[in-house]
Design an enzyme around this catalytic site. Sequence first.
Site, short mmCIF file in Angstrom:
data_model
loop_
_atom_site.label_atom_id
_atom_site.label_comp_id
_atom_site.label_asym_id
_atom_site.label_seq_id
_atom_site.Cartn_x
_atom_site.Cartn_y
_atom_site.Cartn_z
N CYS A 127 0.93 -1.21 0.11
CA CYS A 127 -0.02 0.03 0.00
C CYS A 127 0.93 1.24 -0.03
CB CYS A 127 -0.83 -0.17 1.15
SG CYS A 127 -2.32 1.24 1.33
N GLY A 128 0.94 2.19 0.91
CA GLY A 128 1.50 3.13 1.38
C GLY A 128 3.23 2.96 1.57
#
Length: 206
Positions: A127-128
């Site tokens: 994800c991030g």
Amino acid sequence: LFPFAISRFLPYDIVINNKCRYKHMKITFFFLATGFEELEALAVVDILRRADITCTTVSVTGDINVTSSHKITVKADRLFEDGSLFDADMLILPGGAPGYKNLLAHEGLKELLCSYNAEKKYIAAICGAPSVLGAHGLLKGRKATCYPGIEKELTGADYTNSNVVKDGHIITRRGVGTALDFALALTEILAGCDKSSEIAKSILHA
């Protein structure tokens, strides 16, 4: 099992009748910061433990209880400060906002990631969290992926929109919807394709 031929890259101890086997238990550390994405965290921890891979959750907040991005509080196994973290086979970072930013701000974690990178030990991020690796210079010249919209934060990386990217010892994944596949991919890397297939079958994962 996976749409990518990850088995080609894995250093199996023994391959017999096309079955992959490992000789020893693998150890992982999974880092939790305030605002982590709970599904990305707990799905991975759950699957690795089902596969008999040691997965220790580590709080970087100074508090054993860590609150997720959706206000779910999880008790970590240990604090970052509770002793050495240099003896694992893999470090794993979840995304979530502002969780991945809080991981980025932790100086001790930066030092640990850089040390593992220098030794070419596995580092996985979803994800991030791949942006944390980018900010610390670990993606320079490597292919990587991340959650859509933060591609510019993958400093030095050759971005691809594939769901998962493995470039050497660095594994990156796009986001929460791929968390289960991420967990199974890490299981394959650490425990072999047979174990990953076994776990996928046991949880009815198509």
